[in-house]
Motif scaffolding. Structure first.
Motif, PDB file in Angstrom:
ATOM      1  N   SER A 196      75.350  79.394  24.600  1.00 57.31           N
ATOM      2  CA  SER A 196      74.659  78.395  25.695  1.00 57.31           C
ATOM      3  C   SER A 196      75.564  77.486  26.114  1.00 57.31           C
ATOM      4  CB  SER A 196      73.623  77.536  24.991  1.00 57.31           C
ATOM      5  OG  SER A 196      72.432  78.702  24.537  1.00 57.31           O
ATOM      6  N   HIS A 199      68.679  76.220  21.072  1.00 59.18           N
ATOM      7  CA  HIS A 199      67.637  76.859  20.299  1.00 59.18           C
ATOM      8  C   HIS A 199      67.924  76.904  18.742  1.00 59.18           C
ATOM      9  CE1 HIS A 199      70.184  80.477  20.793  1.00 59.18           C
ATOM     10  NE2 HIS A 199      69.607  81.050  19.690  1.00 59.18           N
ATOM     11  N   SER A 200      69.167  76.966  18.499  1.00 54.97           N
ATOM     12  CA  SER A 200      69.562  76.812  16.973  1.00 54.97           C
ATOM     13  C   SER A 200      69.297  75.398  16.344  1.00 54.97           C
ATOM     14  CB  SER A 200      71.026  77.328  16.806  1.00 54.97           C
ATOM     15  OG  SER A 200      71.729  76.186  17.570  1.00 54.97           O
ATOM     16  N   LEU A 209      66.549  74.007  16.903  1.00 62.74           N
ATOM     17  CA  LEU A 209      65.030  73.668  16.749  1.00 62.74           C
ATOM     18  C   LEU A 209      64.399  73.951  15.255  1.00 62.74           C
ATOM     19  CD1 LEU A 209      63.943  75.577  20.244  1.00 62.74           C
ATOM     20  CD2 LEU A 209      64.293  73.161  19.823  1.00 62.74           C
TER      21      LEU A 209
END
Length: 119
Positions: free
Chosen positions: A106, A115-116, A118
């Motif tokens: 990203s 997202h990792s 989260l």
């Protein structure tokens, strides 16, 4: 008729030339780092940033460069995005590894918004 086509072609060529010169001037003297990264060609990016975010690897074709930092992309000493990893692992801490390509990395996304992060 040929003269009109020739004039039109010449005007079109001059217009593109002026646009190219204006874009190069903008990138060289006006654009901030974010704009430069967004609009520059690959060769321009390489010449401006000598330290690349990817490093050739013996086992993979490339890997992320340890301690790399540029705008929103920051690598720790192991080459992972984010903060330094604490060793040994503290109790009650779970570590999840996210493997993937460019969508997992990203580029251009703040480390805290990945997202990792989260989990």
């Amino acid at each position: 008729m040929k003269k009109h086509i020739l004039n039109f072609g010449l005007i079109l060529l001059i217009t593109f030339l002026i646009g190219e010169l204006a874009a190069r001037f903008f990138l060289a003297f006006v654009a901030n780092d974010t704009q430069f990264t967004k609009y520059a060609s690959y060769q321009q990016l390489q010449s401006k940033h000598t330290r690349q975010r990817l490093t050739p690897s013996r086992y993979l074709s490339y890997t992320t460069t340890p301690n790399y930092s540029y705008i929103l992309n920051k690598h720790n000493s192991l080459g992972f995005r984010g903060e330094e990893i604490e060793f040994p692992k503290p109790k009650n801490v779970y570590r999840i590894v996210c493997l993937g390509g460019s969508t997992t990395y990203s580029e251009g996304v703040n480390v805290n918004d990945l997202h990792s992060r989260l989990f």
